[in-house]
Scaffold this motif. Sequence first.
Motif, PDB file in Angstrom:
ATOM      1  N   GLU A  17       0.774  -1.326  -0.011  1.00 13.10           N
ATOM      2  CA  GLU A  17      -0.058  -0.034  -0.041  1.00 13.10           C
ATOM      3  C   GLU A  17       1.048   1.268   0.106  1.00 13.10           C
ATOM      4  O   GLU A  17       0.330   2.365  -0.211  1.00 13.10           O
ATOM      5  CB  GLU A  17      -0.938   0.004   1.413  1.00 13.10           C
ATOM      6  N   GLN A  18       2.155   0.993   0.229  1.00 14.78           N
ATOM      7  CA  GLN A  18       3.065   2.264   0.192  1.00 14.78           C
ATOM      8  C   GLN A  18       3.668   2.495  -0.951  1.00 14.78           C
ATOM      9  O   GLN A  18       3.996   1.718  -2.141  1.00 14.78           O
ATOM     10  CB  GLN A  18       4.318   2.073   1.195  1.00 14.78           C
ATOM     11  N   ASP A  19       3.509   3.758  -1.480  1.00 10.70           N
ATOM     12  CA  ASP A  19       3.864   4.016  -3.232  1.00 10.70           C
ATOM     13  C   ASP A  19       5.213   4.140  -3.240  1.00 10.70           C
ATOM     14  O   ASP A  19       5.425   3.717  -4.551  1.00 10.70           O
ATOM     15  CB  ASP A  19       3.363   5.491  -3.400  1.00 10.70           C
ATOM     16  N   ASP A  20       6.189   4.145  -2.290  1.00  5.73           N
ATOM     17  CA  ASP A  20       7.315   3.982  -2.551  1.00  5.73           C
ATOM     18  C   ASP A  20       8.064   2.736  -2.275  1.00  5.73           C
ATOM     19  O   ASP A  20       9.304   2.362  -2.536  1.00  5.73           O
ATOM     20  CB  ASP A  20       8.084   5.031  -1.728  1.00  5.73           C
ATOM     21  N   PHE A  21       7.187   1.911  -2.108  1.00 13.23           N
ATOM     22  CA  PHE A  21       7.765   0.466  -1.681  1.00 13.23           C
ATOM     23  C   PHE A  21       7.517  -0.441  -2.923  1.00 13.23           C
ATOM     24  O   PHE A  21       6.116  -0.569  -3.544  1.00 13.23           O
ATOM     25  CB  PHE A  21       7.022  -0.313  -0.638  1.00 13.23           C
ATOM     26  N   GLU A  22       8.324  -1.638  -3.343  1.00 11.42           N
ATOM     27  CA  GLU A  22       7.898  -2.533  -4.423  1.00 11.42           C
ATOM     28  C   GLU A  22       8.625  -3.809  -3.929  1.00 11.42           C
ATOM     29  O   GLU A  22       9.729  -3.903  -3.400  1.00 11.42           O
ATOM     30  CB  GLU A  22       8.777  -2.225  -5.724  1.00 11.42           C
ATOM     31  N   ILE A  23       7.713  -4.928  -3.830  1.00 14.95           N
ATOM     32  CA  ILE A  23       8.084  -6.342  -3.348  1.00 14.95           C
ATOM     33  C   ILE A  23       8.519  -7.044  -4.336  1.00 14.95           C
ATOM     34  O   ILE A  23       7.762  -7.281  -5.360  1.00 14.95           O
ATOM     35  CB  ILE A  23       7.176  -6.995  -2.712  1.00 14.95           C
ATOM     36  N   VAL A  24       9.876  -7.172  -4.501  1.00 12.00           N
ATOM     37  CA  VAL A  24      10.517  -8.032  -5.742  1.00 12.00           C
ATOM     38  C   VAL A  24      10.749  -9.399  -5.317  1.00 12.00           C
ATOM     39  O   VAL A  24      11.022 -10.124  -6.353  1.00 12.00           O
ATOM     40  CB  VAL A  24      11.871  -7.528  -5.921  1.00 12.00           C
ATOM     41  N   GLY A  25      10.468 -10.082  -4.320  1.00 10.77           N
ATOM     42  CA  GLY A  25      10.671 -11.555  -3.894  1.00 10.77           C
ATOM     43  C   GLY A  25      10.261 -11.763  -2.615  1.00 10.77           C
ATOM     44  O   GLY A  25      10.181 -11.089  -1.583  1.00 10.77           O
ATOM     45  N   GLU A  26      10.048 -13.263  -2.373  1.00  9.40           N
ATOM     46  CA  GLU A  26       9.759 -13.456  -0.908  1.00  9.40           C
ATOM     47  C   GLU A  26      10.339 -15.121  -0.879  1.00  9.40           C
ATOM     48  O   GLU A  26      10.614 -15.746  -1.844  1.00  9.40           O
ATOM     49  CB  GLU A  26       8.343 -13.447  -0.700  1.00  9.40           C
ATOM     50  N   ALA A  27      10.499 -15.589   0.434  1.00 11.24           N
ATOM     51  CA  ALA A  27      10.919 -16.827   0.690  1.00 11.24           C
ATOM     52  C   ALA A  27      10.576 -17.211   1.941  1.00 11.24           C
ATOM     53  O   ALA A  27      10.224 -16.574   2.867  1.00 11.24           O
ATOM     54  CB  ALA A  27      12.539 -16.779   0.438  1.00 11.24           C
ATOM     55  N   THR A  28      10.460 -18.602   2.090  1.00  7.72           N
ATOM     56  CA  THR A  28       9.769 -19.371   3.408  1.00  7.72           C
ATOM     57  C   THR A  28      10.944 -20.042   3.789  1.00  7.72           C
ATOM     58  O   THR A  28      10.505 -20.851   4.959  1.00  7.72           O
ATOM     59  CB  THR A  28       8.446 -20.212   2.991  1.00  7.72           C
ATOM     60  N   THR A  29      12.069 -20.343   3.401  1.00  6.27           N
ATOM     61  CA  THR A  29      13.304 -21.043   4.028  1.00  6.27           C
ATOM     62  C   THR A  29      14.515 -20.297   3.676  1.00  6.27           C
ATOM     63  O   THR A  29      14.548 -19.282   2.679  1.00  6.27           O
ATOM     64  CB  THR A  29      13.307 -22.408   3.315  1.00  6.27           C
ATOM     65  N   GLY A  30      15.365 -20.572   4.584  1.00  8.40           N
ATOM     66  CA  GLY A  30      16.827 -19.948   4.355  1.00  8.40           C
ATOM     67  C   GLY A  30      17.560 -20.668   3.343  1.00  8.40           C
ATOM     68  O   GLY A  30      18.623 -19.721   2.685  1.00  8.40           O
ATOM     69  N   ASP A  31      17.250 -21.802   2.926  1.00 13.14           N
ATOM     70  CA  ASP A  31      17.881 -22.412   1.982  1.00 13.14           C
ATOM     71  C   ASP A  31      18.023 -21.776   0.660  1.00 13.14           C
ATOM     72  O   ASP A  31      17.102 -21.577   0.095  1.00 13.14           O
ATOM     73  CB  ASP A  31      17.537 -23.985   1.915  1.00 13.14           C
ATOM     74  N   GLY A  32      19.172 -21.537   0.182  1.00  8.89           N
ATOM     75  CA  GLY A  32      19.212 -20.825  -1.270  1.00  8.89           C
ATOM     76  C   GLY A  32      18.637 -19.471  -1.452  1.00  8.89           C
ATOM     77  O   GLY A  32      18.822 -18.683  -2.336  1.00  8.89           O
ATOM     78  N   LEU A  33      18.648 -18.981  -0.166  1.00  5.97           N
ATOM     79  CA  LEU A  33      18.164 -17.568  -0.102  1.00  5.97           C
ATOM     80  C   LEU A  33      19.217 -16.311  -0.477  1.00  5.97           C
ATOM     81  O   LEU A  33      18.733 -15.408  -1.262  1.00  5.97           O
ATOM     82  CB  LEU A  33      17.935 -16.977   1.445  1.00  5.97           C
TER      83      LEU A  33
END
Length: 206
Positions: free
Chosen positions: A23-39
């Motif tokens: 909802e923030q105009d200056d934020f863009e979510i470019v990725g997400e992860a659910t585990t630390g492996d390969g992060l």
Amino acid sequence: MIRLFIADDHTIFREGLKQILSEQDDFEIVGEATTGDGLVERISALVCDVVLLDLSMPGRSGIGLVRDVASIGGSRVVVLSMHEERQYVIEAMKAGAVGYVTKASASDQLIETIRKTAAGERVVSPSASQALIRQMLEPEPPHTALSPRERQIFDRLVTGRSVSAIARELDVSIKTVSTHKSNVLLKLDAGTTADLVRYALARGLA
């Protein structure tokens, strides 16, 4: 535009976080992860300004993961954690995190932290700051001597998980979990898992 990567294994929390941040105009979510492996590899392949990183995820996690992610050029790490204990805050910041926000913090505090850290500042959320001050003025309880991995094991043991279940959840060997469990018992002067449960209940840790 501040490009964000969210690493957290709790689906409800992560989805809520994505909704708030999108909802923030200056934020863009470019990725997400659910585990630390390969992060580290995933983040390295992206153009990312701030990584929101949960300390306790399946697979690789903890302070070592903070250090690895913080070493990625151009990415600044803000730790998201349920832990307020000063050892977590201090170790995370020493490992290269530029921000530390407890999951109990208000959303506007997280948003402010993201903007400040993206601009080059170092930020610890008010709740974590107050906990730091409070703990500095009080004698340290024994569980503050636990390492981040030992604390992960402790938190799971006191909820009734077995050693084998914890090993599967953290993607480590049963021997590794057993070794950490022995260290936890020693540091907390406990003889059994039941003693750990009593310790946790007495201190509001379970």
